[in-house]
Design a protein around this motif. Sequence first.
Motif, PDB file in Angstrom:
ATOM      1  N   LEU A 161       0.844  -1.199   0.000  1.00 56.24           N
ATOM      2  CA  LEU A 161       0.000   0.000   0.000  1.00 56.24           C
ATOM      3  C   LEU A 161       0.876   1.244   0.000  1.00 56.24           C
ATOM      4  CD1 LEU A 161      -2.896  -0.614   2.530  1.00 56.24           C
ATOM      5  CD2 LEU A 161      -3.087  -0.165   0.117  1.00 56.24           C
ATOM      6  N   PRO A 208     -13.315  -3.473  -2.742  1.00 58.00           N
ATOM      7  CA  PRO A 208     -14.294  -2.427  -2.452  1.00 58.00           C
ATOM      8  C   PRO A 208     -15.609  -2.948  -1.889  1.00 58.00           C
ATOM      9  CG  PRO A 208     -14.332  -2.972  -4.776  1.00 58.00           C
ATOM     10  CD  PRO A 208     -13.337  -3.878  -4.149  1.00 58.00           C
ATOM     11  N   ILE A 242       2.304   1.963  -3.358  1.00 59.48           N
ATOM     12  CA  ILE A 242       1.310   2.513  -4.276  1.00 59.48           C
ATOM     13  C   ILE A 242       0.998   3.955  -3.901  1.00 59.48           C
ATOM     14  CG2 ILE A 242      -1.078   2.263  -5.032  1.00 59.48           C
ATOM     15  CD1 ILE A 242      -0.705  -0.754  -4.667  1.00 59.48           C
ATOM     16  N   GLN A 243       1.058   4.256  -2.623  1.00 64.36           N
ATOM     17  CA  GLN A 243       0.664   5.594  -2.174  1.00 64.36           C
ATOM     18  C   GLN A 243       1.853   6.546  -2.035  1.00 64.36           C
ATOM     19  OE1 GLN A 243      -1.360   4.704   1.450  1.00 64.36           O
ATOM     20  NE2 GLN A 243      -3.219   4.072   0.402  1.00 64.36           N
ATOM     21  N   VAL A 244       2.921   6.304  -2.728  1.00 64.70           N
ATOM     22  CA  VAL A 244       4.119   7.148  -2.673  1.00 64.70           C
ATOM     23  C   VAL A 244       4.615   7.348  -1.249  1.00 64.70           C
ATOM     24  CG1 VAL A 244       4.954   8.809  -4.338  1.00 64.70           C
ATOM     25  CG2 VAL A 244       2.529   8.701  -3.904  1.00 64.70           C
ATOM     26  N   ARG A 245       4.546   6.295  -0.458  1.00 69.32           N
ATOM     27  CA  ARG A 245       5.091   6.374   0.903  1.00 69.32           C
ATOM     28  C   ARG A 245       6.159   5.303   1.047  1.00 69.32           C
ATOM     29  NH1 ARG A 245       1.784   4.594   4.829  1.00 69.32           N
ATOM     30  NH2 ARG A 245       0.229   3.612   3.519  1.00 69.32           N
ATOM     31  N   ARG A 297      -7.604  -2.809  -3.122  1.00 68.24           N
ATOM     32  CA  ARG A 297      -7.906  -1.993  -1.949  1.00 68.24           C
ATOM     33  C   ARG A 297      -7.268  -0.612  -2.063  1.00 68.24           C
ATOM     34  NH1 ARG A 297      -5.978  -2.575   4.193  1.00 68.24           N
ATOM     35  NH2 ARG A 297      -7.272  -0.897   5.003  1.00 68.24           N
ATOM     36  N   ALA A 298      -6.075  -0.575  -2.628  1.00 66.47           N
ATOM     37  CA  ALA A 298      -5.362   0.697  -2.679  1.00 66.47           C
ATOM     38  C   ALA A 298      -5.965   1.653  -3.685  1.00 66.47           C
ATOM     39  CB  ALA A 298      -3.892   0.447  -3.021  1.00 66.47           C
ATOM     40  N   THR A 299      -6.660   1.123  -4.688  1.00 67.97           N
ATOM     41  CA  THR A 299      -7.017   2.017  -5.781  1.00 67.97           C
ATOM     42  C   THR A 299      -8.496   2.278  -5.937  1.00 67.97           C
ATOM     43  OG1 THR A 299      -6.758   0.061  -7.149  1.00 67.97           O
ATOM     44  CG2 THR A 299      -5.010   1.661  -7.224  1.00 67.97           C
ATOM     45  N   TRP A 300      -9.362   1.446  -5.399  1.00 70.82           N
ATOM     46  CA  TRP A 300     -10.778   1.620  -5.709  1.00 70.82           C
ATOM     47  C   TRP A 300     -11.552   2.211  -4.558  1.00 70.82           C
ATOM     48  CZ3 TRP A 300     -13.335   0.825 -10.251  1.00 70.82           C
ATOM     49  CH2 TRP A 300     -12.571   0.295 -11.283  1.00 70.82           C
ATOM     50  N   PRO A 301     -12.461   3.141  -4.867  1.00 67.30           N
ATOM     51  CA  PRO A 301     -13.409   3.584  -3.857  1.00 67.30           C
ATOM     52  C   PRO A 301     -14.414   2.471  -3.572  1.00 67.30           C
ATOM     53  CG  PRO A 301     -13.432   5.045  -5.754  1.00 67.30           C
ATOM     54  CD  PRO A 301     -12.666   3.831  -6.144  1.00 67.30           C
TER      55      PRO A 301
END
Lengths: 381, 580
Positions: A35, A218, A38-41, A306-310
């Motif tokens: 995650l 989702p 994917i979230q630039v962390r 999970r990381a990308t979908w509302p």
Amino acid sequence: MTLANVIEWLVKGLVWVLILLGGFAYLTYYERRALARIQVRVGPNRAGPWGLLQPIADAIKLIFKEEFMPARADKLLFTLAPIITLTPALVITAVVPFGPESASFQLFGRTITWYIADLNVGVLYIMSIASIAVYGIVLAGWSSNNKYATLGGLRSTAQMLSYELALGLSFIAVIVLANSTRLLDIVEAQKGMWFAVLQPVGFVIFLIATLAEVNRAPFDMPEAEQELAAGYHSEYGGMKFALLFMAEYDKMIAICTIAASLFLGGYREPWFLRDTVLGVDQTPWLGPLYVFIKVFILLFGMIWVRATWPRIRYDRLMAFGWKILLPLSLALVFLTSIGMLLAEQVNPLYQWGIPLASLAAGFIAILGMYQTLRRKEYARA
Amino acid sequence: MTAPAPVETLDLAARFPGWVTPDSRPGYSGWIVEKDKLLDFARALRDDLGYDYLSSVTGVDYLPEGKMEVVYHAYKTTGGPGVNFKVQVERRDPVEVPSLVSIYPGAEFQEREAWDLLGIKFTGHPDLRRILMWEDFAGHPLRKDWREAYFEEEFKPFKSRWPEGKFQMAEDKARLGDNLSFPAGFDPRKKTDFDPEKALYEALRQYQKTESGLETEHLLVNIGPHHPSTHGVFRVAVVLDGETIVNLKPVMGYLHRNHEKIGERNTFLMNMPYTDRLDYLTSMSNNFGYALAVEKLMGITPPERAEYIRVMMAELTRIANHVWAIGFLLNDLGAYFTPMLYAQEERELILDIFEAVSGSRMMCNYFRFGGVARDLPDGVLEKVRDLAFDRLPRKVDELENLLADNEIIRARGIGQGVLTAEDAIRYSTSGPLLRASGIPYDVRRAEPYSIYDRLEFDVACRPNGDIYDRMMIRFDEIRQSLRIIQQTVKQIPAGPIMAVKPAYQVRVPPGEAYGRVEGPKGELGFYIVSTGKSSPWRYHVRAPSFINLTAFGPMCVGQKIADLVAILGSIDIVLGECDR
């Protein structure tokens, strides 16, 4: 059934449960790192090398937390619910084979196989155990004496009911293709071709339905952080929460193992490697490795989603389950059966009609969704 | 920029003889309306004269004159200067003024606030409860004769902290405060039967009717104040039928600190950093509104370079706020932080610029009366240029590509939480919420301030008023803001940045002023009354987050719980501003 038999099951079961528990711990680590990427962390990287000790630190924190119970909770059910949720997640994979018969080895004069139980109704066993897990969630929600939790539990029931059917029907397509309900046979039947290729839309339905089944985004309606705070486990803390959490992640592992066995050839090598040295027939001990790789990739898919979908809305989820997935999976069972009948009676090449028909059915379903559901939902007031 | 002059264009006294008299106090403008004729006057103003948008309602306590005044600011949604009208009543309890909710429903929360803080009773108000203070609070804190328990002095700086710098807490000097009073017969050891929540639940109950004929019960759920997606300590009491919302009441004030009372004790300049704390995401815009209001009173105009810097900063703030709002809306829709973190990356770059110019990333405190605090440091203009011409346009396109066609976002957004154009005006909503409902009303164009009349940009507007449009309009506004920043970067002249000599104590002549800017969240107004002293006599904030919530209830009824969260996210509130 001798004593040695029982001991063998016990030891194997214990080993597998320990693997699952360890897998849960490192799945959380895997998820957090993926995650974060994917979230630039960066993700957890402080405890131990590359943050590898993070799950252990988390476990210690959870164990030492205060056991808290809401004042008017149903004490028995509140304590029982995490156990009811966790147990199915642990026992569901008992019938999944992790290696071929040829990879069995000798230990204390016994032949140790790479599965815990060889049930000839393995698929039915999976189905029945999978539907038990929801009881734990409903009871957790209801016994908490909390409105968010109750709503979460109710959502979970409805969701499970509507997605169980599609899931069951996609199992049936596999059973028809393999002509057996025994998982060992199903895996061996994929020697020539994975069922995911033969029945692509069935595989997609299976993945969607399992996402709903394990309450992952989702379809994480029962938890729905943004709506219901934490849903059914709002009131849980400490080790009880850890059990619920563990159940969720173990269910993920279990369902990915099952998906790998039913659709991706289980411990079998990818079909194009069959006659090379990487084939399981040539190198039997590669079987467990193949299972691991497949599970790893499937898990990444879940994390990616999970990381990308509302989250979709609860009533839409139900509409999707009943109006699209159920008719589609029924049609797939029908098409698969016809294809197998033709392949057996007329010409084995007719087998390749199944994926074509499957894709066509999927295309029609998407078209139908676009024409009816989507239109209606997008109508502006 | 000088104060708008509605007096010349519109002679209300001639139109409504006997009802309306011009406000002739020095420094004041507008009209004084007879209390009995207020409703008729407001109806005529709305229906005949076209002032359909009631921007602000607030009260002023003129203690020395023995009067209470309710001040209204109404505007036309087609643009142009507004009308400022007042009702004066004797300062004797009960202070009663007719409620304007039946004509301008947007007055609902503001009248509740005036009742709560000033004790002005609005007769005919449908739900006149306290809104920011809790229900069993004693007194009305904004009245000039109300004093808190640890009252020290009327105006800052307090003598206890000045000039020797010996700091002694007031609560150490008097353990229970000098100004503590109890109701008659109060015994702290006894439990009282008073239920502060009762009034709220009573207000909700009147809508609880089951329609299906089944013996069902509605479920009352409190969402918040501690809830992951209420954007702070905001609470909504929701009546549910299954998962469908039957009725709801927002409850706020958990972050209330009586900003206005503190503001009335502070000196004028001390309020500048204090406005940063209103909407802590958009401190530059807050500074802008307050500076405009006080400059109107002082009659000064900032020099050209300062105006350009101000506009540049305000538009950067708008971009920073909107990417944040889009990110958090996605979070509310259930996307697990990824869009939010992508959006935040751009915000950080903008905050870098704020840090360079003001020394602080969030609490900027950058504007001064008659200019800005510091000139742009070297290299900042290049940084802004890079952002405005290269990086941000690219990144905004990227974000929009990722989000605009997402199937789930469309399903969750389109046609959900609809606010019609009529309702948007009636409920006095402003900012993206109003413009997404098809009303192209933007203070920057409707009543231009600063240099906006010279800049080229379009007012973003979307026709449907649903969640999806409210998300998309933020992309449109970012693009327009980028156009503005590009022009300011090109045109910014050299020169001084302050019109007057910087001073700790500014001399503000007596009078009133209403300064409003188009903040990222909506119309941010500051109503200031000065008596010529060092502190404002009245300092009122027209907070867009607060007033936009008036439309929240009507938007949610009939939707699901999941939509409630998304609608709240699409309004984009900040509790620091909402609760003040």
